[in-house]
Design an enzyme around this catalytic site. Structure first.
Site, short mmCIF file in Angstrom:
data_model
loop_
_atom_site.label_atom_id
_atom_site.label_comp_id
_atom_site.label_asym_id
_atom_site.label_seq_id
_atom_site.Cartn_x
_atom_site.Cartn_y
_atom_site.Cartn_z
CE LYS A 85 8.77 -36.68 5.83
NZ LYS A 85 8.92 -35.67 4.79
CG ASP A 122 11.99 -32.88 3.37
OD1 ASP A 122 12.59 -33.75 2.72
OD2 ASP A 122 10.92 -33.09 3.98
P1 NAP Z 1 0.63 -31.66 3.01
O1 NAP Z 1 1.31 -31.41 4.31
O2 NAP Z 1 -0.58 -32.54 2.97
O3 NAP Z 1 0.23 -30.21 2.39
C1 NAP Z 1 -0.55 -30.12 1.22
C2 NAP Z 1 -0.60 -28.68 0.74
O4 NAP Z 1 -1.33 -28.63 -0.50
C3 NAP Z 1 -1.32 -27.72 1.70
O5 NAP Z 1 -0.75 -26.45 1.59
C4 NAP Z 1 -2.76 -27.75 1.13
O6 NAP Z 1 -3.49 -26.59 1.45
C5 NAP Z 1 -2.46 -27.77 -0.35
N1 NAP Z 1 -3.59 -28.29 -1.12
C6 NAP Z 1 -4.02 -29.58 -1.16
N2 NAP Z 1 -5.12 -29.67 -1.97
C7 NAP Z 1 -5.37 -28.41 -2.43
C8 NAP Z 1 -6.36 -27.87 -3.29
N3 NAP Z 1 -7.31 -28.63 -3.85
N4 NAP Z 1 -6.32 -26.54 -3.56
C9 NAP Z 1 -5.35 -25.75 -3.01
N5 NAP Z 1 -4.38 -26.21 -2.18
C10 NAP Z 1 -4.40 -27.54 -1.89
O7 NAP Z 1 1.63 -32.27 1.94
P2 NAP Z 1 3.21 -32.08 1.86
O8 NAP Z 1 3.87 -33.18 2.59
O9 NAP Z 1 3.52 -30.68 2.21
O10 NAP Z 1 3.49 -32.36 0.30
C11 NAP Z 1 3.08 -31.44 -0.71
C12 NAP Z 1 3.62 -31.90 -2.05
O11 NAP Z 1 5.04 -31.85 -2.04
C13 NAP Z 1 3.26 -33.34 -2.41
O12 NAP Z 1 2.97 -33.41 -3.79
C14 NAP Z 1 4.53 -34.12 -2.12
O13 NAP Z 1 4.67 -35.27 -2.93
C15 NAP Z 1 5.57 -33.08 -2.49
N6 NAP Z 1 6.85 -33.29 -1.78
C16 NAP Z 1 7.97 -33.39 -2.54
C17 NAP Z 1 9.18 -33.58 -1.93
C18 NAP Z 1 10.41 -33.73 -2.78
O14 NAP Z 1 11.43 -34.19 -2.26
N7 NAP Z 1 10.38 -33.34 -4.05
C19 NAP Z 1 9.27 -33.66 -0.54
C20 NAP Z 1 8.11 -33.53 0.22
C21 NAP Z 1 6.89 -33.35 -0.43
P3 NAP Z 1 -4.45 -26.56 2.75
O15 NAP Z 1 -3.56 -26.18 3.90
O16 NAP Z 1 -5.47 -25.55 2.42
O17 NAP Z 1 -5.03 -27.93 2.91
#
Ligand code: NAP
Length: 300
Positions: A85, A122
């Protein structure tokens, strides 16, 4: 004997000369996008195709993708998922302002002049699903709390700022990432993005109209999101963008105390609409049947 086809030849063969798009990722086998777009193609009797294209996370592989999209007349564009992305951005001819602001592209549209434009849908998907599931929610009505500052959170925050939320309270485990996001997406009209600390997240819920989990906590294989909801008004909406599982522990608890809940499936479905419209020229909606099929597909 015929030589084995590479993924590009395979996609072109499947398309049989029809206009086509595809989901591009690494890996890409488990993507639900072909089912989503295939449903719309069938529903609207469109003679088109939506396939899968595995593309390795290497610059040369992304350059090959761009060259393929440009030289193939019936290629209309693609969706991008992990891990492409951000890396695709410098290779495209244009990035629309929304995607520029979010810093990521999930949809590529080939323009009439052959140029490739990157967009991000998104935030659109996030808001459309919210409006569909909680039509009474008003952006201007009060503060919103967003947990997370990763890729998905950037799109969520940008869309909420654009929708007119007066105060956005942003909390992330790594505070600096939230600060960076807050600076990058701050509205210029005096409205505020307030950065809270992860340990004090429960204290930010007071008076909120909406709580969004945009972290990966609660996702299958991850620990649940641990947050004390006692301070959250019962009138607030709780929106978890995680979609595996659909009913996260956060949503189960919020539902139990009377909060209206929105799961991540609607966002996943609605984000596909703008790309489909751009590639195939037809406006589409997400039907209840489609949601039902997608939920069954997720095992929910
Ligand atoms: P990402 O860029 O990897 O970001 C992950 C986020 O989660 C960061 O803010 C991270 O905090 C936090 N995090 C991870 N482990 C943690 C922990 N143990 N304690 C506290 N915070 C934690 O992932 P993303 O692409 O944003 O996706 C996030 C979620 O959204 C996923 O579950 C994904 O499947 C979902 N999603 C859904 C859609 C939809 O269409 N419904 C679309 C996109 C994503 P840090 O910055 O501190 O690491």
């Amino acid at each position: 004997m015929n030589a084995p086809r590479n993924p590009y030849q395979q996609l072109v063969a499947e398309a049989e000369g029809r206009p086509f798009a595809a989901i591009v990722g690494w890996p890409v086998e488990h993507s639900r996008s072909p089912a989503l777009h295939g449903y719309w193609l069938k529903q609207h009797h469109i003679d088109g195709h939506y396939g899968r294209l595995p593309v390795e996370p290497k610059r040369a592989a992304l350059e090959e993708l761009v060259a393929f999209l440009k030289r193939t007349p019936n290629a209309r564009g693609c969706n991008l998922t992990l891990p492409h992305k951000i890396e695709i951005m410098p290779l495209l001819d244009r990035i629309d302002p929304g995607a520029q602001r979010i810093g990521a592209v999930n949809t590529v549209v080939k323009q009439a002049d052959g140029a490739l434009e990157g967009r991000n849908t998104d935030g659109f998907g996030f808001l459309e699903a919210l409006r569909y599931n909680a039509p009474h929610w008003r952006a201007e009505a009060g503060p919103v709390v967003v947990l997370g500052a990763g890729g998905a959170a950037r799109a969520v925050v940008a869309s909420l700022v654009d929708a007119g939320v007066p105060e956005l309270r942003l909390v992330n485990r790594t505070r600096e990432t939230a600060v960076d996001l807050g600076v990058a997406l701050a509205p210029r009209d005096g409205r505020r993005i307030v950065i809270g600390s992860w340990d004090e997240r429960a204290g930010l819920l007071d008076g909120a109209t909406l709580l969004v989990n945009a972290t990966s906590l609660g996702m299958k294989g991850q620990p649940p999101l641990d947050i004390d909801l006692a301070g959250l008004p019962r009138s607030a909406i709780v929106y978890d963008i995680v979609y595996v599982p659909l009913e996260t522990a956060l949503l189960a608890e919020a539902r139990g105390r009377g909060n209206r809940c929105v799961d991540g499936l609607g966002m996943l479905l609605h984000q596909g609409r703008p790309g489909f419209e751009a590639w195939f020229g037809v406006k589409v909606e997400v039907s209840a049947e489609q949601r039902h099929v997608a939920a069954a597909d997720l095992g929910a």
